[in-house]
Design an enzyme around this catalytic site. Structure first.
Site, mmCIF file in Angstrom:
data_model
loop_
_atom_site.group_PDB
_atom_site.id
_atom_site.type_symbol
_atom_site.label_atom_id
_atom_site.label_comp_id
_atom_site.label_asym_id
_atom_site.label_seq_id
_atom_site.Cartn_x
_atom_site.Cartn_y
_atom_site.Cartn_z
ATOM 1 N N ASN A 156 -65.752 33.218 12.971
ATOM 2 C CA ASN A 156 -67.236 33.215 13.015
ATOM 3 C C ASN A 156 -67.854 32.703 11.733
ATOM 4 O O ASN A 156 -68.763 31.889 11.750
ATOM 5 C CB ASN A 156 -67.842 34.620 13.142
ATOM 6 C CG ASN A 156 -67.191 35.487 14.139
ATOM 7 O OD1 ASN A 156 -65.964 35.581 14.164
ATOM 8 N ND2 ASN A 156 -68.007 36.120 14.972
ATOM 9 N N CYS A 157 -67.367 33.265 10.612
ATOM 10 C CA CYS A 157 -68.021 32.994 9.337
ATOM 11 C C CYS A 157 -67.783 31.570 8.868
ATOM 12 O O CYS A 157 -68.396 31.124 7.899
ATOM 13 C CB CYS A 157 -67.553 33.995 8.287
ATOM 14 S SG CYS A 157 -67.860 35.691 8.780
ATOM 15 N N THR B 28 -68.198 56.724 21.497
ATOM 16 C CA THR B 28 -69.568 56.663 22.025
ATOM 17 C C THR B 28 -69.893 58.003 22.676
ATOM 18 O O THR B 28 -69.095 58.938 22.644
ATOM 19 C CB THR B 28 -69.693 55.554 23.086
ATOM 20 O OG1 THR B 28 -68.928 55.930 24.234
ATOM 21 C CG2 THR B 28 -69.188 54.216 22.560
ATOM 22 N N PRO C 1 -66.926 59.930 27.082
ATOM 23 C CA PRO C 1 -65.519 60.137 26.746
ATOM 24 C C PRO C 1 -64.695 58.883 27.067
ATOM 25 O O PRO C 1 -65.001 58.175 28.034
ATOM 26 C CB PRO C 1 -65.081 61.306 27.635
ATOM 27 C CG PRO C 1 -66.298 61.797 28.333
ATOM 28 C CD PRO C 1 -67.408 60.847 28.123
ATOM 29 N N TYR D 14 -65.088 53.773 23.344
ATOM 30 C CA TYR D 14 -65.283 53.584 21.908
ATOM 31 C C TYR D 14 -66.075 52.293 21.686
ATOM 32 O O TYR D 14 -66.132 51.430 22.563
ATOM 33 C CB TYR D 14 -63.936 53.469 21.193
ATOM 34 C CG TYR D 14 -63.026 54.641 21.458
ATOM 35 C CD1 TYR D 14 -62.911 55.674 20.530
ATOM 36 C CD2 TYR D 14 -62.281 54.726 22.631
ATOM 37 C CE1 TYR D 14 -62.084 56.761 20.772
ATOM 38 C CE2 TYR D 14 -61.443 55.811 22.882
ATOM 39 C CZ TYR D 14 -61.351 56.818 21.944
ATOM 40 O OH TYR D 14 -60.536 57.885 22.179
ATOM 41 N N ALA D 15 -66.640 52.154 20.510
ATOM 42 C CA ALA D 15 -67.314 50.885 20.200
ATOM 43 C C ALA D 15 -67.149 50.564 18.719
ATOM 44 O O ALA D 15 -67.089 51.473 17.877
ATOM 45 C CB ALA D 15 -68.798 50.959 20.570
ATOM 46 N N GLY E 227 -67.856 47.267 15.494
ATOM 47 C CA GLY E 227 -68.388 45.984 15.070
ATOM 48 C C GLY E 227 -69.899 45.870 15.178
ATOM 49 O O GLY E 227 -70.625 46.854 15.065
ATOM 50 N N ASP E 228 -70.367 44.639 15.406
ATOM 51 C CA ASP E 228 -71.803 44.355 15.373
ATOM 52 C C ASP E 228 -72.593 45.121 16.436
ATOM 53 O O ASP E 228 -73.812 45.250 16.329
ATOM 54 C CB ASP E 228 -72.053 42.858 15.579
ATOM 55 C CG ASP E 228 -71.602 42.022 14.398
ATOM 56 O OD1 ASP E 228 -71.008 42.593 13.463
ATOM 57 O OD2 ASP E 228 -71.846 40.803 14.417
ATOM 58 N N TYR F 240 -60.026 41.099 -19.606
ATOM 59 C CA TYR F 240 -60.730 40.193 -20.494
ATOM 60 C C TYR F 240 -59.817 39.191 -21.175
ATOM 61 O O TYR F 240 -58.901 39.549 -21.900
ATOM 62 C CB TYR F 240 -61.496 40.958 -21.577
ATOM 63 C CG TYR F 240 -61.985 40.053 -22.680
ATOM 64 C CD1 TYR F 240 -62.787 38.953 -22.368
ATOM 65 C CD2 TYR F 240 -61.617 40.239 -24.002
ATOM 66 C CE1 TYR F 240 -63.207 38.081 -23.356
ATOM 67 C CE2 TYR F 240 -62.045 39.380 -25.002
ATOM 68 C CZ TYR F 240 -62.832 38.289 -24.672
ATOM 69 O OH TYR F 240 -63.240 37.418 -25.649
#
Lengths: 542, 542
Positions: free
Chosen positions: B41-42, B265, B268, B271-272, B274-275, B418
């Site tokens: 995507n990026c 979520t 039961p 699940y979810a 990401g965006d 450094y």
């Protein structure tokens, strides 16, 4: 309040300027033995190499500029030769006139630094060292007239020197008593630096000792003679603690001045900072010298706070260090594996070879990373990195994680800036966290490169899960090749008994090991894969 | 166990592959509406711009490669159109055949992502967005044929798009409703990015609104008409939560699926990641969308752990983000000043303008840094940086410090790597710590650029302590000039009453303010100096 500061470079000058900002009324005298104060120590090799073209770039301040801005009484070529904490006086010798005078103080700060060690070899009077501006002038004059040089010592300074001599077209040999360059790093992490040096024409004599310096040669212990128009000593530094010793201050086992966490020496009203002191090691709590510019600057400011009555405490040190050499960067923080071994501490090692940024974005180059973890607490004990790009960032992040008490597994949760030019959606540091988590939870078991020989002797099945093309270009002797994508179908080919799985960097090996484990095999993954094994055993890299 | 994953890119594919490594026996089905899974995507804007030359670089995996390696059942062009948590089934539509079928599951992961918002303007059907490979194909075809483009929205994606259109030689206008580019950043930190865009020929229409899209133009609210062979919508994304809504899952106020810290979520076994989800903000504890690739990848792995029964907890988010545009990098982590103000939180702001590495080593370029600190606890609330070099490193270190609970003042103790190529003996991050410490302890008081106008109105003495040469090139109107080095002798020239001191970046101002304070003046230092004031008020830079 009258404050005398002995030594006018990193620590001393930070102390003086901070103290002035805190107290406009204090009388502040800075005694500096050399010609210059506040010069750029860490830039000296690069001036020799011509990277820093102008000598004045090295000179950050002058006595005049410091008088104008901070009303400091800076006296160069003025050596404090004796210190009497009882009467709170120093005897100062003006090096030009030879005149000596007594200077009193309310508080005194020792910032005398460290001096380069020159072993008492025949001919050693011809060897140069690089600690101050006078040294760099001598060396700059020399390098324009010589064709060959020997650098003794392959530590950070020795390697920087060698690089800069090559920049000046000088045929350079580095002689190192130990078996590797950059002793603070572990073998397999230092190996790419050695390769980089050799690739740029530097002759590396490892496990070699210099025994004699001739007119234009140097002789090694095995009697070989190396051309050496110039000889540079870079075998290490020792704290410049003569003044402190003479004053009867407590000196530590490593030769540095003993200070408490407010930088107070054993004598009241006498403080010490920088390379001359022993800091407290963050891991062991033991005193150790940390001859690094950032530590000296930090302590300089801190001692001014202490003298001014502010609450300030010197934290323990992890000793983060970095080296750039030709196209490569090597850096570390905390303890190495060999140091942990020597101290008898339990640890877990992790190696990875990620790209510095997303592989689909042009210019992505590899980094080798190593993480050392306490297997009982998941605490990060140390980290090392070597590569072309992004090394400084990852070591800084890991040093910060250590300072913040972030455990190894939690590195996976760090939210690091991701766009494809800068990193990966799973940054190399996050990946170390994933790996640590797999080990911590027992999802994965790994073996180290150093265990491969024993595994071979024990008749362990060595399983190379890379592609046939990769296998054909070289593998660990005796390994059989079943590519990961065929492993499910061909698992029956694998004999009963332990299996040592490996791929190029460890990621396919991880998937293969998980697969075999679930199929009932006694499988472990070779940590860091073929690349780490090659680096450690110096087989040609793929 | 049968697991259905809806969405086969960052979060979904991380979930699928991790789950396979944890369970060889699980049946894993990945449903992907688009043609491709696991694409970069990026990288899409950079493929449009030609930086990433090959389309196949964007395609990290195929259904075939995932089947071979991970035994995943990946079904592209397959859309989950309804979800019934009760019966644990999804209805899947094959987009090519139109056929619909029922798929059952034991556990289901929603990774449907977010879609670009396209406002219902006249002509908006002609506007393109950039979220997937089909989008990038459309856009790539378009850019080779157009001369002008309008990008609507000057957020991270909009700015990346504009840069890449310019790379293709397209005359580009960016239309942004807000008063600045990169709304997540504060005004003065975003200003250099706007300047960089303009310098590369991009027309910026800030505070402007698009009202109509014509055949080859776009019309703004003030009736001006802008050439627009191509229109790209980049005003933001909204969670693709239609499937979740249809299934009756709890949806948050920002439109994302509500999940707990184990990514469950309200239903039961569903699940979810990401965006599509709302994460918990690290500072406020409130839910917020974090449409970032690293968060999605992290959650994908995590949800697999949860499903496999491993202990795993999703940590709160700080939302670290970065943008590279032409020669500049801008990055941030945590909260901005404007967000803190809007939330009514107390904060202290610090600005600095250090060099990315030691000034005496060639190639040192400036960074502008901003740190936001809780004045009561010294907690770091956020950080922003913009500059040519070293920006990603400093934001990553600051994000790590925040994650580790390192307070602002303690940044001075960080041991950062450094050598003069990589940083300074007092690294810019250490310097932020010193500044924070000065403010915390009351050693220094500062004023912000936004307070300058009020100070002028109040008749405060504005004291420019830079050199006469710098002063002559421009200063804050009404300022008098006494260079720092003359200040001790000329302090009598300064009138009684409050004094607002400034220099270029704040360092000389710090010394001057300390001096004046000790002489009895009511002095404060202008935080970030003339440079921050210029950036904020758009005066020409020195």
């Amino acid at each position: 309040m009258k404050v005398v500061i002995v030594g006018g470079v990193a620590g001393g000058m930070s102390a003086a300027t901070r103290l002035r900002r805190l107290s406009e009324t204090a009388e502040i005298i800075v005694l500096e033995r050399g010609d210059h104060v506040s010069f750029a120590n860490c830039g000296l090799p690069y001036y020799v190499g011509g990277v820093i073209p102008k000598r004045e770039s090295l000179l950050l301040q002058t006595p005049e500029s410091l008088a104008a801005r901070f009303r400091l009484d800076v006296r160069v070529r003025s050596e404090a030769i004796t210190l009497d904490p009882e009467s709170r006086t120093v005897v100062v010798r003006e090096l030009d006139s030879g005149r000596e005078y007594l200077e009193s103080f309310d508080e005194l700060v020792l910032s005398t630094g460290a001096s380069a060690i020159v072993p008492p070899l025949p001919g050693a009077d011809r060897a140069l060292v690089l600690r101050d501006v006078a040294d760099v002038d001598r060396m700059s004059a020399a390098v324009s007239e010589v064709g060959s040089a020997v650098v003794v010592g392959a530590g950070f300074i020795g390697v920087e020197m060698a690089e800069n001599l090559v920049r000046r077209g000088i045929s350079t040999t580095v002689v190192e008593r130990g078996p590797q360059v950059l002793a603070p790093l572990d073998t397999e992490m230092a190996a790419p630096v050695a390769a980089e040096l050799r690739e740029h024409g530097i002759r590396l004599e490892l496990g070699a000792e210099l025994v004699r310096i001739g007119a234009d040669t140097a002789t090694l212990a095995d009697r070989r003679v190396v051309p050496a128009d110039l000889v540079i000593m870079a075998i290490g530094v020792r704290p410049e603690s003569a003044l402190a010793r003479g004053a009867g201050l407590d000196i530590g086992s490593a030769g540095g001045v003993v200070v408490d966490d407010r930088l107070r020496t054993s004598a009241p009203h006498v403080y010490a900072v920088g390379d001359v002191v022993e800091k407290t090691d963050a891991l062991s709590g033991e005193p150790m010298p940390v001859p690094l510019a950032n530590a000296a600057n930090r302590q300089g400011r801190l001692v001014a706070d202490v003298i001014a009555g502010l609450p300030a405490v010197d934290p323990p040190a992890s000793g983060t260090a970095i080296l750039g050499v030709f196209g490569l960067t090597a850096a570390m923080t905390g303890w190495s594996e060999k140091r942990l071994r020597a101290a008898g501490r339990r640890f877990r090692a992790l190696h990875s070879h990620p790209l510095a940024h997303a592989g689909y974005y042009p210019g992505a180059r590899g980094i080798s990373l190593k993480l050392l973890v306490d297997p009982d607490t998941d605490e990060i004990l140390g980290a090392q990195a070597v590569g072309a790009d992004g090394v400084d960032k990852r070591i800084d992040v890991l040093a910060t994680a250590m300072a913040g008490g972030i455990t190894a597994s939690r590195l996976m949760d760090l939210e690091l800036a991701y766009a494809p030019q800068f990193g990966s959606a799973k940054d190399p540091v996050n990946m170390l966290g994933y790996m640590a988590d797999n080990l911590r939870t027992g999802v994965l078991r790994t073996a180290q490169w150093s265990e491969v020989d024993d595994a071979i002797v024990a008749g362990t099945c060595l399983l190379d899960v890379r592609s046939p093309e990769e296998y054909a270009e070289g593998s660990i002797p005796g390994a059989v090749n079943i590519p990961l994508d065929e492993l499910r179908d061909r698992a029956a080919e694998i004999p009963a008994g332990p299996v040592l799985v490996f791929c190029r960097v460890g990621q396919r090996g991880n998937s293969a090991t998980r697969l075999l484990t679930q199929l009932g095999h006694d499988a472990v993954n070779l940590d860091g894969g073929y690349l780490t094994w090659c680096a450690a055993t110096a087989a040609p890299h793929p």
